[in-house]
Design a protein around this motif. Structure first.
Motif, PDB file in Angstrom:
ATOM      1  N   GLY A  62      35.959 -20.235  23.888  1.00 58.47           N
ATOM      2  CA  GLY A  62      37.212 -20.308  23.146  1.00 58.47           C
ATOM      3  C   GLY A  62      37.197 -21.347  22.044  1.00 58.47           C
ATOM      4  O   GLY A  62      36.146 -21.795  21.599  1.00 58.47           O
ATOM      5  N   ILE A  64      39.820 -24.635  19.980  1.00 61.03           N
ATOM      6  CA  ILE A  64      41.025 -25.434  19.780  1.00 61.03           C
ATOM      7  C   ILE A  64      41.276 -25.450  18.276  1.00 61.03           C
ATOM      8  O   ILE A  64      40.375 -25.760  17.492  1.00 61.03           O
ATOM      9  N   THR A  72      46.691 -25.876  19.030  1.00 59.33           N
ATOM     10  CA  THR A  72      46.717 -24.879  20.096  1.00 59.33           C
ATOM     11  C   THR A  72      45.337 -24.816  20.727  1.00 59.33           C
ATOM     12  O   THR A  72      44.332 -24.752  20.037  1.00 59.33           O
ATOM     13  N   ASP A  73      45.324 -24.830  22.037  1.00 61.77           N
ATOM     14  CA  ASP A  73      44.078 -24.837  22.793  1.00 61.77           C
ATOM     15  C   ASP A  73      43.872 -23.470  23.438  1.00 61.77           C
ATOM     16  O   ASP A  73      44.563 -23.115  24.389  1.00 61.77           O
ATOM     17  N   TYR A  74      42.944 -22.710  22.885  1.00 62.21           N
ATOM     18  CA  TYR A  74      42.590 -21.395  23.421  1.00 62.21           C
ATOM     19  C   TYR A  74      41.273 -21.459  24.201  1.00 62.21           C
ATOM     20  O   TYR A  74      40.570 -20.470  24.308  1.00 62.21           O
ATOM     21  N   SER A  75      40.939 -22.620  24.730  1.00 61.58           N
ATOM     22  CA  SER A  75      39.650 -22.769  25.403  1.00 61.58           C
ATOM     23  C   SER A  75      39.713 -22.293  26.850  1.00 61.58           C
ATOM     24  O   SER A  75      40.776 -22.271  27.478  1.00 61.58           O
ATOM     25  N   SER A  79      42.437 -23.078  30.083  1.00 60.36           N
ATOM     26  CA  SER A  79      42.926 -22.031  30.988  1.00 60.36           C
ATOM     27  C   SER A  79      42.621 -22.372  32.441  1.00 60.36           C
ATOM     28  O   SER A  79      43.477 -22.197  33.321  1.00 60.36           O
ATOM     29  N   GLN A  82      44.932 -25.159  33.565  1.00 56.78           N
ATOM     30  CA  GLN A  82      46.273 -24.645  33.800  1.00 56.78           C
ATOM     31  C   GLN A  82      46.331 -23.886  35.126  1.00 56.78           C
ATOM     32  O   GLN A  82      47.272 -24.052  35.899  1.00 56.78           O
TER      33      GLN A  82
END
Length: 94
Positions: A62, A64, A72-75, A79, A82
């Motif tokens: 992913g 960041i 926004t962190d799409y890594s 995930s 979280q």
């Protein structure tokens, strides 16, 4: 000297039109993918972007995305963190 000053001022005005977007990625992306990201970010930001790319393997996968006050962190790492927090609240804290 006057031409140089004018040139520098013009260069500064043009540079201010560009948004620098920092991408932190898990691995190096191929050039076509970077061009596509730059295009998509240009449409999202509303002005031309310049990509500042750094590689951080701990992201697992992913990206960041950071520019201005936006992040926004799409890594994959985010995930997983979280998921771990949700699991902890659902199972451990009961």
């Amino acid at each position: 000297a006057k031409n140089l000053t004018s040139f520098i001022q013009t260069l500064q005005r043009e540079a201010e039109k560009i948004q620098i977007v920092t991408l932190t990625v898990a691995y190096n992306f191929p050039e076509p993918d970077l061009k596509e990201m730059a295009y998509l970010l240009t449409t999202r930001v509303g002005r031309p972007v310049a990509l500042d790319i750094s590689v951080e393997r701990s992201l697992i996968g992913g990206v960041i995305v950071q520019y201005g006050n936006y992040i926004t962190d799409y890594s994959v790492r985010a995930s997983l963190n979280q998921f771990r927090e949700h699991w902890h609240r659902a199972v451990v804290q009961k």
